[in-house]
Design a protein around this motif. Structure first.
Motif, PDB file in Angstrom:
ATOM      1  N   LYS A 191      -0.750   6.298   3.090  1.00  0.00           N
ATOM      2  CA  LYS A 191      -0.557   6.854   4.437  1.00  0.00           C
ATOM      3  C   LYS A 191      -0.924   8.347   4.441  1.00  0.00           C
ATOM      4  CE  LYS A 191       3.336   7.784   6.768  1.00  0.00           C
ATOM      5  NZ  LYS A 191       4.775   7.585   6.815  1.00  0.00           N
ATOM      6  N   GLU A 192      -0.415   9.065   3.429  1.00  0.00           N
ATOM      7  CA  GLU A 192      -0.642  10.514   3.356  1.00  0.00           C
ATOM      8  C   GLU A 192      -2.138  10.809   3.272  1.00  0.00           C
ATOM      9  OE1 GLU A 192       1.530   8.893   1.536  1.00  0.00           O
ATOM     10  OE2 GLU A 192       3.466   9.829   1.924  1.00  0.00           O
ATOM     11  N   ILE A 193      -2.820  10.067   2.393  1.00  0.00           N
ATOM     12  CA  ILE A 193      -4.240  10.338   2.165  1.00  0.00           C
ATOM     13  C   ILE A 193      -5.058  10.006   3.409  1.00  0.00           C
ATOM     14  CG2 ILE A 193      -6.255   9.613   0.797  1.00  0.00           C
ATOM     15  CD1 ILE A 193      -4.244   9.487  -1.604  1.00  0.00           C
ATOM     16  N   ASN A 206       6.182  16.291   9.365  1.00  0.00           N
ATOM     17  CA  ASN A 206       7.424  15.897  10.021  1.00  0.00           C
ATOM     18  C   ASN A 206       8.453  15.631   8.926  1.00  0.00           C
ATOM     19  OD1 ASN A 206       7.135  13.179   9.063  1.00  0.00           O
ATOM     20  ND2 ASN A 206       5.636  12.855  10.694  1.00  0.00           N
ATOM     21  N   GLU A 207       9.614  15.122   9.314  1.00  0.00           N
ATOM     22  CA  GLU A 207      10.685  14.997   8.307  1.00  0.00           C
ATOM     23  C   GLU A 207      10.376  13.971   7.217  1.00  0.00           C
ATOM     24  OE1 GLU A 207      13.363  11.887  10.885  1.00  0.00           O
ATOM     25  OE2 GLU A 207      14.053  13.948  10.668  1.00  0.00           O
ATOM     26  N   GLU A 208       9.294  13.178   7.414  1.00  0.00           N
ATOM     27  CA  GLU A 208       8.944  12.190   6.399  1.00  0.00           C
ATOM     28  C   GLU A 208       7.703  12.602   5.602  1.00  0.00           C
ATOM     29  OE1 GLU A 208       9.473   8.238   6.801  1.00  0.00           O
ATOM     30  OE2 GLU A 208      11.445   8.583   7.659  1.00  0.00           O
ATOM     31  N   THR A 209       7.122  13.748   5.955  1.00  0.00           N
ATOM     32  CA  THR A 209       5.908  14.180   5.249  1.00  0.00           C
ATOM     33  C   THR A 209       6.219  14.457   3.780  1.00  0.00           C
ATOM     34  OG1 THR A 209       5.117  15.192   7.268  1.00  0.00           O
ATOM     35  CG2 THR A 209       4.065  15.920   5.254  1.00  0.00           C
ATOM     36  N   LEU A 210       5.330  13.985   2.919  1.00  0.00           N
ATOM     37  CA  LEU A 210       5.541  14.166   1.486  1.00  0.00           C
ATOM     38  C   LEU A 210       5.373  15.635   1.091  1.00  0.00           C
ATOM     39  CD1 LEU A 210       5.930  12.455  -1.122  1.00  0.00           C
ATOM     40  CD2 LEU A 210       3.458  12.530  -1.363  1.00  0.00           C
ATOM     41  N   THR A 211       6.413  16.199   0.484  1.00  0.00           N
ATOM     42  CA  THR A 211       6.314  17.604   0.070  1.00  0.00           C
ATOM     43  C   THR A 211       6.413  17.765  -1.442  1.00  0.00           C
ATOM     44  OG1 THR A 211       8.677  17.896   0.381  1.00  0.00           O
ATOM     45  CG2 THR A 211       7.254  18.539   2.234  1.00  0.00           C
ATOM     46  N   GLN A 334       8.257  -3.321 -10.269  1.00  0.00           N
ATOM     47  CA  GLN A 334       6.952  -3.342 -10.938  1.00  0.00           C
ATOM     48  C   GLN A 334       5.842  -3.649  -9.930  1.00  0.00           C
ATOM     49  OE1 GLN A 334       5.957  -2.637 -13.925  1.00  0.00           O
ATOM     50  NE2 GLN A 334       7.851  -2.465 -15.083  1.00  0.00           N
ATOM     51  N   LYS A 335       6.150  -4.553  -8.967  1.00  0.00           N
ATOM     52  CA  LYS A 335       5.144  -4.865  -7.930  1.00  0.00           C
ATOM     53  C   LYS A 335       5.405  -3.953  -6.753  1.00  0.00           C
ATOM     54  CE  LYS A 335       3.868  -9.629  -8.745  1.00  0.00           C
ATOM     55  NZ  LYS A 335       3.649 -10.932  -8.114  1.00  0.00           N
ATOM     56  N   SER A 336       4.809  -2.782  -6.768  1.00  0.00           N
ATOM     57  CA  SER A 336       5.137  -1.797  -5.739  1.00  0.00           C
ATOM     58  C   SER A 336       4.251  -1.910  -4.511  1.00  0.00           C
ATOM     59  CB  SER A 336       4.999  -0.393  -6.314  1.00  0.00           C
ATOM     60  OG  SER A 336       5.933  -0.210  -7.321  1.00  0.00           O
ATOM     61  N   ARG A 337       4.786  -1.411  -3.389  1.00  0.00           N
ATOM     62  CA  ARG A 337       4.009  -1.296  -2.147  1.00  0.00           C
ATOM     63  C   ARG A 337       3.742   0.184  -1.936  1.00  0.00           C
ATOM     64  NH1 ARG A 337       5.545  -5.657   1.409  1.00  0.00           N
ATOM     65  NH2 ARG A 337       4.248  -4.568   2.916  1.00  0.00           N
ATOM     66  N   SER A 338       2.653   0.487  -1.216  1.00  0.00           N
ATOM     67  CA  SER A 338       2.236   1.897  -1.144  1.00  0.00           C
ATOM     68  C   SER A 338       3.304   2.826  -0.567  1.00  0.00           C
ATOM     69  CB  SER A 338       0.943   2.028  -0.361  1.00  0.00           C
ATOM     70  OG  SER A 338       1.189   1.900   0.993  1.00  0.00           O
ATOM     71  N   ASN A 339       4.191   2.307   0.307  1.00  0.00           N
ATOM     72  CA  ASN A 339       5.192   3.215   0.882  1.00  0.00           C
ATOM     73  C   ASN A 339       6.526   3.214   0.134  1.00  0.00           C
ATOM     74  OD1 ASN A 339       5.635   0.692   1.707  1.00  0.00           O
ATOM     75  ND2 ASN A 339       6.001   1.133   3.863  1.00  0.00           N
ATOM     76  N   ASP A 340       6.573   2.569  -1.044  1.00  0.00           N
ATOM     77  CA  ASP A 340       7.804   2.615  -1.850  1.00  0.00           C
ATOM     78  C   ASP A 340       8.054   4.035  -2.330  1.00  0.00           C
ATOM     79  OD1 ASP A 340       8.147  -0.048  -1.533  1.00  0.00           O
ATOM     80  OD2 ASP A 340       7.533  -0.627  -3.567  1.00  0.00           O
ATOM     81  N   LYS A 341       9.331   4.429  -2.357  1.00  0.00           N
ATOM     82  CA  LYS A 341       9.670   5.789  -2.807  1.00  0.00           C
ATOM     83  C   LYS A 341       9.395   5.945  -4.304  1.00  0.00           C
ATOM     84  CE  LYS A 341      10.819   8.142   0.649  1.00  0.00           C
ATOM     85  NZ  LYS A 341       9.926   9.221   0.936  1.00  0.00           N
ATOM     86  N   VAL A 342       9.616   4.850  -5.053  1.00  0.00           N
ATOM     87  CA  VAL A 342       9.263   4.871  -6.483  1.00  0.00           C
ATOM     88  C   VAL A 342       8.147   3.846  -6.643  1.00  0.00           C
ATOM     89  CG1 VAL A 342      10.111   4.554  -8.830  1.00  0.00           C
ATOM     90  CG2 VAL A 342      11.664   5.393  -7.048  1.00  0.00           C
TER      91      VAL A 342
END
Ligand SMILES: Cc1cc2nc3c(=O)[nH]c(=O)nc-3n(C[C@H](O)[C@H](O)[C@H](O)COP(=O)(O)OP(=O)(O)OC[C@H]3O[C@@H](n4cnc5c(N)ncnc54)[C@H](O)[C@@H]3O)c2cc1C
Length: 345
Positions: A191-193, A206-211, A334-342
């Motif tokens: 999403k960020e990219i 915004n409050e969810e933007t990756l910092t 282990q099977k992550s999704r792109s918006n997972d925090k980890v």
């Protein structure tokens, strides 16, 4: 009967009426002429504008079609095995080399967006062998593909690649998404990219933007991390801090140390913390295996605007997932999704 002067008066009146009428007609003609001329002019302008719009739409359509055709061609080409020539081999550690391939073909070049990898195929000991490799640079613009491959003494493909020389060819196809992720969410920070690429610096935070971004990599797990670093460290995202913990057995196993150190020197918001299981004498970095204390010390704490990326051997990934959960992060998988925090690669 009308009197003589009255008659003359009437005639004069009608003449003046006629004059008035003629003048009126003349004025009306002029006005309508001017109006018609204006109408004609407006029609001409509208026609020209429509023509320009039509021509633009036509060219746009052609350009779009051309783009679509080349995308389809690229896709078709990507799904076909193609022999690509090795143009450079750079040994970067005792068992790892970077292989550079010229990936141009008549319709363009292999399109390798961020977060994707390629398949490499070779006939080894009479058996067709296929393995996945991650380009260290996303090559959407370049005509080269660089693969960093760690060679295992009993590995089939990695050992075979280590016997090749410049000028020889290897069959490659791609790009492919991450086989372990679904919903086409191939890479972390998708999403960020995408937002950044669409809006550039103008993208509002915004409050969810990756910092803040914390990364834990082990051994050759640095490969997909490198791709992400090449994208986000050098581009002005809203990231204020990127912290990488990179674990290896010995100092010789650290891949691309010089390049990583150079990147950290150039971009102060990016820091690296090396961890060695068998450190040499005088080693100033961390020792042993990755611990919870190291995560606490070097990585950002859980927050809506922070994220963790993990890429290493299975046991290391499991350990980091456990520690991060204990430190208050959402449970990662282990099977992550792109918006997972980890996110685990
Ligand atoms: C999506 C994806 C991307 C990848 N990207 C890269 C990349 O960029 N660079 C890269 O070097 N590899 C990468 N790999 C791993 C790569 O595909 C091969 O698995 C690796 O090169 C070993 O293949 P091989 O044929 O040499 O070994 P194999 O013949 O498959 O395995 C034989 C033996 O080699 C040893 N071995 C193999 N893999 C490992 C390992 N990971 N750790 C320890 N020992 C091992 C083991 O002893 C194993 O029994 C990626 C894998 C995936 C799924």
């Amino acid at each position: 009967m009308t009197s003589w002067p009255g008659y003359i008066e009437d005639q004069l009146m009608s003449i003046s009426n006629l004059g008035l009428t003629l003048r009126l007609i003349l004025v009306l003609t002029c006005v309508s002429g001017a109006y018609l001329a204006r109408l004609r002019f407006s029609l001409m302008v509208i026609t020209i504008l429509f023509s320009i719009a039509y021509i633009l739409a036509y060219f746009n359509k052609i350009i779009k079609c051309k783009k679509m055709i080349s995308a389809v061609k690229r896709k078709m080409h990507g799904s076909k095995w193609t022999q690509f020539q090795i143009t450079c081999i750079k040994k970067i550690s005792k068992d790892t080399s970077i292989y550079t391939f010229n990936i141009q073909y008549p319709e363009g070049s292999l399109h390798l967006p961020l977060g994707h990898h390629v398949q490499v195929r070779a006939m080894i000991h009479g058996r067709q062998t296929i393995r996945y490799y991650t380009p260290i640079f996303p090559s959407e613009t370049t005509k080269e593909l660089q693969l960093m491959v760690k060679s295992y003494s009993n590995g089939t493909m990695s050992k075979y690649l280590s016997t090749l020389h410049v000028g020889q060819t290897v069959e490659i196809r791609g790009p492919f998404g991450n086989p372990t992720s679904d919903n086409n969410q191939h890479y972390p920070l998708q999403k960020e990219i995408e937002t950044y690429r669409k809006m550039g610096k103008e993208s509002n935070s915004n409050e969810e933007t990756l910092t803040q971004l914390g990364i834990v990599a082990g051994g050759s797990g640095i490969t997909p991390v490198l791709q992400v670093l090449h994208e986000i460290v050098t581009n002005p995202y809203h990231l204020e801090n990127i912290s990488l913990i990179y674990a290896n057995e010995t100092v010789d196993d650290i891949l691309l140390k010089n390049e990583l150190d150079e990147m950290a020197k150039k971009h102060p918001h990016f820091q690296i913390h090396y961890v060695l299981h068998h450190p040499p004498k005088g080693w100033k970095g961390e020792r042993g295996y990755i611990t919870k204390r190291m995560l606490q010390k070097y990585l950002p704490r859980y927050n809506k605007q922070h994220k963790l990326l993990v890429c290493g051997p299975l046991e290391m990934d499991e350990l980091v997932l456990r520690y991060s959960k204990e430190l208050g992060w959402n449970k990662g998988f282990q099977k992550s999704r792109s918006n997972d925090k980890v996110f685990v690669f």
